[in-house]
Design a protein around this motif. Structure first.
Motif, PDB file in Angstrom:
ATOM      1  N   LYS A  22       0.506  -0.798  -0.350  1.00  0.00           N
ATOM      2  CA  LYS A  22      -0.160  -0.357  -0.029  1.00  0.00           C
ATOM      3  C   LYS A  22       1.117   1.604  -0.143  1.00  0.00           C
ATOM      4  O   LYS A  22       0.199   2.281  -0.880  1.00  0.00           O
ATOM      5  N   ILE A  25       1.385   3.386  -3.339  1.00  0.00           N
ATOM      6  CA  ILE A  25       0.465   3.350  -3.592  1.00  0.00           C
ATOM      7  C   ILE A  25      -0.047   4.925  -3.450  1.00  0.00           C
ATOM      8  O   ILE A  25       0.026   5.728  -3.609  1.00  0.00           O
ATOM      9  N   LYS A  53      -7.350   1.652  -8.737  1.00  0.00           N
ATOM     10  CA  LYS A  53      -6.580   2.525  -9.398  1.00  0.00           C
ATOM     11  C   LYS A  53      -6.295   3.152  -9.407  1.00  0.00           C
ATOM     12  O   LYS A  53      -7.791   3.949  -8.336  1.00  0.00           O
ATOM     13  N   TYR A  54      -6.150   4.342  -9.891  1.00  0.00           N
ATOM     14  CA  TYR A  54      -6.105   5.823  -9.310  1.00  0.00           C
ATOM     15  C   TYR A  54      -5.475   6.808 -10.191  1.00  0.00           C
ATOM     16  O   TYR A  54      -4.785   6.439 -10.884  1.00  0.00           O
ATOM     17  N   TYR A  67      -1.074   0.404  -9.232  1.00  0.00           N
ATOM     18  CA  TYR A  67       0.292   0.286  -7.676  1.00  0.00           C
ATOM     19  C   TYR A  67       1.004   1.378  -8.532  1.00  0.00           C
ATOM     20  O   TYR A  67       1.065   2.401  -7.981  1.00  0.00           O
ATOM     21  N   SER A  68       2.623   1.493  -8.478  1.00  0.00           N
ATOM     22  CA  SER A  68       3.503   2.153  -8.365  1.00  0.00           C
ATOM     23  C   SER A  68       3.753   2.484 -10.402  1.00  0.00           C
ATOM     24  O   SER A  68       5.048   3.089 -10.351  1.00  0.00           O
TER      25      SER A  68
END
Length: 476
Positions: A22, A25, A53-54, A67-68
């Protein structure tokens, strides 16, 4: 726990519920949000799963992360790096040194053992042809009998049919983070270990080490587990779990060095030689579209050369951000600099609660959450102590309502001496408006004797909360 070489703007802004994967993210999303970028979390359906997702956006573009990893890492690059065999082919094509070895898909175990005995010199390493987080990787296999046992474990118990057997390279393993051809961080991952004190048993030392790990965000959810492998490695030292090692005696409890299985992240960015750094950059460039990657390599003790063993697209950042030893490296800053080169961090005084935000998505209440953007203005933070008749008269609720009305962030709580303690963060104008209401518009049942203000040294969670009397929030 405080660590002098951690990133202060991140250490004090990481909720206790954010750890392990975490962190990748959260840290990237937080960095972008603190620059005034629009931050959105959302869910997508894939393979009968709901994935979170973001995205971060400005007036010109929106960048969606998984993720990253940002979108400039291509699907082709992900496909190549998901296969250790394909990865090795691309590395070989550009002359990147890799361990000698061979891929086996359908051969029977006895055939593999015979083949390996002819083509490689023991010791060797066995690993799944595909996989992650070090699962199924067994290093320093010294005999054909050990290889037979390891093959049964990896193929039959773990279910990996395709395997790779390659030469064992004596040396240290490193994870090097590369973005846009530049090395940002390097980490040595030590296998799970304990150090004797001459008094406590191995079992008690593991328990104590796990207590320490709980205080470190990168490893707090990744304890050292006492399992069959750990027990075997303890027996190799001619000890049992209840033996007492000598003072300063270090025991390696696993052969693999993954953080997820109890390993220690140690920063070595400034210690790597230039040849090793060049190998890492060349490896990253070997795969088309691999603009962000974690390069796993071993530095050979015999000649200090670097040999690449794996390339990763979904890179865990936690160990770089919160190492057990060495200096933290600001990879989130490098990522946002790459995708939004014209953005600058506005504040480090505010953070958001990642667990609360994503919880709304995980339980299906919402499919999308957009956080309010931070205005491009100076954020100041104050603590305020109000004394008088201020408890059990609805004062905290009044404070929360006025704080939300004035658009300031922070919390309010009762103190044991009968006062009310408030922390507020916002622009100078908004805090001035809040203070004016505090001094002139409070409820009739409230009787204020004094108001004391001081600086609050530390970040504040976005939003405004009434903290229950049972909670203890330290004044800073």
């Amino acid at each position: 726990m405080s660590h002098k070489k951690w990133l202060e703007h991140l250490e004090n802004s990481t909720p206790s519920t954010v750890s392990g994967d975490k962190l990748s993210i959260y840290s990237i999303a937080l960095e972008g949000w603190r620059r005034g970028l629009n931050l959105k979390f959302f869910t997508i359906k894939r393979r009968q799963k709901h994935l979170i997702k973001y995205s971060l956006s400005d007036t010109e573009k929106e960048i969606t992360f998984s993720y990253s990893t940002g979108p400039n890492v291509t699907a082709e690059a992900m496909n190549i790096t998901s296969s250790k065999t394909k990865t090795k082919e691309y590395l070989n094509n550009v002359g990147v040194p890799v361990p000698k070895g061979k891929n086996y898909m359908k051969h029977a175990n006895e055939e593999i053992i015979t083949d390996v005995s002819r083509s490689l010199i023991f010791p060797v390493v066995l690993k799944p042809a595909s996989g992650k987080m070090g699962k199924g990787v067994i290093a320093n296999i010294k005999t054909a009998e050990e290889l037979k046992t390891s093959l049964l474990h990896v193929r039959e118990y773990l279910g990996f049919k395709g395997v790779i057997v390659e030469e064992y390279i004596p040396g240290e393993e490193y994870r090097i983070y590369v973005i846009d051809g530049k090395i940002i961080a390097a980490m040595n991952r030590l296998p799970a270990n304990i150090t004797g004190d001459g008094e406590r048993s191995i079992r008690k030392l593991i328990i104590e080490k796990n207590k320490q790990r709980k205080q470190i965000p990168s490893v707090r959810a990744r304890p050292i587990k006492i399992d069959a492998e750990v027990t075997r490695n303890i027996e190799a030292y001619e000890y049992t779990i209840d033996s007492i090692p000598a003072i300063g005696e270090k025991l390696l409890l696993r052969k693999n060095s993954n953080i997820s299985s109890g390993g220690d992240p140690v920063d070595v960015t400034d210690l790597l030689n230039e040849q090793v750094k060049d190998v890492a950059v060349k490896a990253a460039k070997a795969v088309p579209g691999l603009v962000e990657t974690g390069v796993d390599l071993i530095v050979d003790n015999r000649d200090n050369s670097g040999k690449v063993i794996e390339l990763n697209t979904k890179v865990g950042l936690g160990g770089h951000l919160f190492p057990l030893e060495g200096k933290a490296r600001d990879i989130p800053k490098a990522i946002i600099d790459y995708y939004f080169p014209n953005s600058k961090r506005i504040t480090t005084d505010l953070y958001f609660n990642y667990t609360k935000v994503t919880g709304l998505l995980k339980n299906g209440v919402l499919q999308e959450v957009t956080l309010p953007s931070i205005p491009n203005e100076e954020v100041i933070v104050k603590s305020i102590i109000v004394k008088g008749k201020v408890q059990k008269v609805g004062f905290r609720n009044f404070i929360r309502i006025k704080a939300l009305y004035c658009n300031v962030n922070g919390f309010v709580k009762n103190d044991s001496d009968g006062s009310v303690f408030i922390v507020v963060a916002g622009t100078r104008e908004k805090i001035a408006n809040f203070e004016e209401l505090l001094r002139t518009k409070y409820p009739k049942r409230v009787n204020i004797d004094s108001i004391e203000e001081s600086v609050w040294n530390g970040p504040v969670e976005y939003g405004f909360e009434i903290i229950a009397d049972s909670k203890n929030t330290k004044k800073k």
